[in-house]
Design a protein around this motif. Structure first.
Motif, PDB file in Angstrom:
ATOM      1  N   UNK A 524       0.461  -0.929   0.272  1.00 15.58           N
ATOM      2  CA  UNK A 524      -0.086   0.183  -0.448  1.00 15.58           C
ATOM      3  C   UNK A 524       1.589   1.637   0.364  1.00 15.58           C
ATOM      4  N   UNK A 525       2.110   1.059   0.945  1.00 19.62           N
ATOM      5  CA  UNK A 525       2.686   2.323   0.969  1.00 19.62           C
ATOM      6  C   UNK A 525       3.266   2.574  -0.573  1.00 19.62           C
ATOM      7  N   UNK A 526       3.478   1.799  -1.745  1.00 22.37           N
ATOM      8  CA  UNK A 526       3.650   2.257  -2.490  1.00 22.37           C
ATOM      9  C   UNK A 526       2.554   2.936  -3.913  1.00 22.37           C
ATOM     10  N   UNK A 527       1.801   2.488  -3.482  1.00 22.87           N
ATOM     11  CA  UNK A 527       0.922   2.674  -4.446  1.00 22.87           C
ATOM     12  C   UNK A 527       1.136   4.727  -5.506  1.00 22.87           C
ATOM     13  N   UNK A 528       1.526   5.789  -4.709  1.00 25.38           N
ATOM     14  CA  UNK A 528       1.850   5.986  -5.126  1.00 25.38           C
ATOM     15  C   UNK A 528       3.096   6.252  -6.448  1.00 25.38           C
ATOM     16  N   UNK A 529       3.694   5.688  -6.271  1.00 23.95           N
ATOM     17  CA  UNK A 529       5.050   5.955  -6.559  1.00 23.95           C
ATOM     18  C   UNK A 529       4.429   4.706  -7.583  1.00 23.95           C
ATOM     19  N   UNK A 530       3.275   4.239  -8.604  1.00 29.42           N
ATOM     20  CA  UNK A 530       2.646   4.257  -9.844  1.00 29.42           C
ATOM     21  C   UNK A 530       2.859   5.195 -11.268  1.00 29.42           C
ATOM     22  N   UNK A 531       3.089   4.254 -12.171  1.00 31.40           N
ATOM     23  CA  UNK A 531       3.513   5.189 -12.906  1.00 31.40           C
ATOM     24  C   UNK A 531       2.647   5.270 -13.959  1.00 31.40           C
ATOM     25  N   UNK A 532       1.280   6.150 -14.426  1.00 28.69           N
ATOM     26  CA  UNK A 532       0.468   6.113 -15.511  1.00 28.69           C
ATOM     27  C   UNK A 532       1.218   5.555 -17.299  1.00 28.69           C
ATOM     28  N   UNK A 533       1.325   4.588 -17.477  1.00 25.77           N
ATOM     29  CA  UNK A 533       2.151   4.521 -19.088  1.00 25.77           C
ATOM     30  C   UNK A 533       1.150   4.582 -20.386  1.00 25.77           C
ATOM     31  N   UNK A 534       0.083   4.634 -20.029  1.00 19.61           N
ATOM     32  CA  UNK A 534      -0.611   5.452 -21.137  1.00 19.61           C
ATOM     33  C   UNK A 534      -2.048   5.755 -20.812  1.00 19.61           C
ATOM     34  N   UNK A 535      -2.772   6.359 -21.530  1.00 16.14           N
ATOM     35  CA  UNK A 535      -4.004   6.869 -21.322  1.00 16.14           C
ATOM     36  C   UNK A 535      -4.845   7.137 -22.622  1.00 16.14           C
ATOM     37  N   UNK A 544       0.933   8.168 -23.779  1.00 14.85           N
ATOM     38  CA  UNK A 544       1.763   6.740 -23.905  1.00 14.85           C
ATOM     39  C   UNK A 544       2.358   7.459 -23.802  1.00 14.85           C
ATOM     40  N   UNK A 545       3.328   5.881 -23.210  1.00 16.94           N
ATOM     41  CA  UNK A 545       5.105   6.186 -22.944  1.00 16.94           C
ATOM     42  C   UNK A 545       5.348   4.688 -23.306  1.00 16.94           C
ATOM     43  N   UNK A 546       3.834   4.039 -23.456  1.00 20.06           N
ATOM     44  CA  UNK A 546       4.417   2.152 -24.566  1.00 20.06           C
ATOM     45  C   UNK A 546       4.661   1.737 -26.096  1.00 20.06           C
ATOM     46  N   UNK A 547       4.052   3.164 -27.161  1.00 17.95           N
ATOM     47  CA  UNK A 547       4.336   2.835 -28.348  1.00 17.95           C
ATOM     48  C   UNK A 547       2.565   2.246 -28.334  1.00 17.95           C
ATOM     49  N   UNK A 548       1.256   2.580 -27.388  1.00 19.46           N
ATOM     50  CA  UNK A 548       0.231   1.413 -27.931  1.00 19.46           C
ATOM     51  C   UNK A 548      -0.208   2.416 -28.952  1.00 19.46           C
ATOM     52  N   UNK A 549       0.157   3.315 -30.026  1.00 12.65           N
ATOM     53  CA  UNK A 549      -0.639   4.392 -30.810  1.00 12.65           C
ATOM     54  C   UNK A 549      -1.529   4.042 -31.120  1.00 12.65           C
TER      55      UNK A 549
END
Ligand SMILES: [Zn+2]
Length: 549
Positions: A524-535, A544-549
């Motif tokens: 639980x203490x590391x939830x804030x460190x999760x990144x958003x890779x794509x929206x 897009x940090x994943x190249x989903x295109x």
């Protein structure tokens, strides 16, 4: 059947009770048409493109149920005065001096985000101090609560503070000699705003565009704007045009439901059979709009803030005998506005933070509903900061939606606990009690009051710790999955948008975020460190940090 895309090979936390987990979804024309597993979907559907989610976690697009998007966007060019970067009044004065040196004399020097509770001196800067470092500029420093500000002497002169009529619900602080100190509380801030408003559309469009870019990077795909068109939050009386322009120019990146400030509602001609005419011209009200831009609730202010100690309380603030805060307007007037808006068919969202304000607003809702029953009204209490046990039950009985802000816990939680003292802290920013009473609890930030990234809010809703590490009302902690549901499905419900938003299921809009880790599986203490890779919004990859295109 032919579809645009199949996204497969992820862990989908769908928030759909009928199918809580899946690994793939198919999109056609911006909507989800199937949810399941990749092999199964590909067997039945012919996809233009198949996109791999690379084993990542996918959640419905986050939805902030109470934020101030143009303010945030505009604030990106203000002097940033939030702590811990700014630790003292001295720091503020240094920052004002440095900014003033880069601007022509007579121009506005605007700062935002300071909190006197976090300054070494634990007080606001004064006009005299601002004049000493920027005598030739119009200095305006906004408190992070949005409920007060400090201005320099040039601004006080421009207002004509000695003869200005202070609006109801406003306070101009004065020293023992009767001179204005520069601190303007609540409605008194409108004296400054009158000097700079309305903002030109182009500036608002730019602010909405800049905010959108940030929001998409944080996994937000929809928001509710907590007030346009008047009152404390006004930037322009015709702000809707700026939102429309932003959309037309492709700058509105997230779907927005705009609450309308109560001050913008007025008497309307109406047939006697229609009871009451109260609203916006043409009869525009809650629900008008489309899947990108719509009109939400009417936003009413009842009281102030906890950390500013202006919220209306039943008992004194801790250590401040005699201070129980205040209402921003006469309660009879509040009653009239809420009742008329209710009767005219508006969803009503009333800002109430202190326990006295929450109880009073509930009484008003109760009376309005008794006199003019209306199914599925979804009236709301914004913040619902201090809620006594009996009022949790009344919220549930009336079906009134509380809209607390998880991120307040870490960023201003220490100030809130100090203002309340230990006896009342268990009533502060509840969430579990609301859920257990059967109420939806939307996720929201009140950005720019605090940081608005949803994963930060979810982190706080789960961990319940203040910035200094004190436990904050730990009995109200949520499980990660519950907090995600708040920030998606419950937020959508608070805006009447659950048919389109809030979960990954066939028929809904294809709005989702791809995360670097599963919030329900990490510590639980590391939830804030999760990144958003794509929206993804409406099936289109918008971040897009994943190249989903
Ligand atoms: Zn707000």
């Amino acid at each position: 059947m032919r579809v645009d895309r199949i996204f497969e090979g992820g862990t989908l936390l769908t928030m759909d009770p009928a199918r809580p987990r899946a690994t793939a979804l198919a999109v056609l024309g911006g909507r989800i048409v199937a949810v399941g597993d990749g092999d199964e979907l590909r067997r039945h559907l012919d996809a233009e493109r198949v996109v791999s989610l690379e084993g990542r976690t996918v959640v419905p697009g986050f939805h902030d149920a109470h934020n101030h998007m143009p303010s945030f966007g505009l604030g990106l060019s203000d002097i940033a005065l939030s702590s811990p970067r700014i630790a003292s009044v001295e720091d503020i004065l240094r920052a004002v001096k440095a900014r003033a040196a880069t601007q022509p004399a007579g121009s506005w020097v605007i700062g935002s985000g300071y909190d006197q509770n976090k300054l070494a001196e634990r007080r606001h800067p004064s006009a005299a101090e601002l004049d000493a470092v920027a005598p030739d500029h119009l200095v305006w420093l906004r408190h992070n609560s949005g409920h007060m500000c400090v201005v320099g002497g040039r601004v006080l002169d421009a207002i004509g503070i000695e003869s200005a009529r202070v609006p109801e619900g406003g306070v101009v602080e004065r020293d023992p000699a009767g001179r204005a100190t520069g601190l303007l509380q609540e409605q008194a801030q409108s004296l400054v705003r009158a000097l700079v408003y309305p903002y030109p559309h182009a500036e608002l469009v730019e602010a909405i565009g800049r905010a959108s870019e940030r929001y998409l990077r944080e996994g937000l795909t929809s928001v509710q704007e907590a007030g346009v068109g008047g009152g404390l939050v006004a930037r322009s009386p015709v702000e809707l045009m700026a939102w429309q322009d932003a959309r037309r120019q492709g700058r509105l990146g997230v779907r927005a439901t705009l609450m309308v400030a109560a001050e913008a509602l007025h008497d309307l001609p109406h047939a006697a059979a229609d009871g009451d005419g109260f609203g916006l011209d043409l009869g525009i009200r809650t629900g008008w709009g489309d899947e990108w831009l719509s009109i939400g609730a009417v936003k009413v202010f009842s009281d102030g803030s906890l950390i500013g100690r202006t919220a209306a309380m039943c008992c004194d603030f801790a250590g401040e005998p005699g201070n129980r805060g205040f209402f921003q307007m006469d309660v009879e007037r509040l009653r009239r506005i809420i009742t008329r808006a209710h009767r005219a068919g508006w969803q009503v969202a009333t800002h109430a933070i202190g326990d006295r304000a929450v109880a009073t607003v509930l009484c008003i809702y109760e009376e309005a509903l008794r006199a003019h029953p209306r199914p599925d009204h979804r009236h709301r209490i914004e913040h619902c900061g201090v809620c006594r046990p009996e009022d949790v039950r009344r919220l549930a009985a009336l079906g009134v939606i509380p809209v607390p802000q998880g991120r307040f816990i870490s960023e201003i939680g220490d100030g809130m606990l100090d203002a309340l003292g230990p006896e009342r802290s268990a009533w502060c920013y509840r969430q579990r009690s609301f859920l257990e009473a059967g109420l939806p609890v939307p996720g929201s930030s009140d950005r720019p009051v605090v940081q608005g990234a949803p994963l930060l809010g979810i982190h706080d809703m789960v961990n319940q710790r203040t910035a200094s590490g004190r436990p904050f009302n730990p009995g109200e902690a949520l499980a990660p999955e519950e907090a995600i549901r708040c920030y998606t499905l419950h937020s959508a419900r608070a805006a009447f948008r659950e048919a389109d938003l809030g979960s990954l299921e066939p028929g809904k809009l294809a709005d989702f975020a791809v995360l670097s880790a599963d919030p329900t599986a990490v510590a639980p203490e590391s939830i804030a460190a999760i990144e958003v890779l794509a929206t993804v919004v409406g099936g289109r990859v918008a971040h897009d940090l994943m190249g989903l295109g």
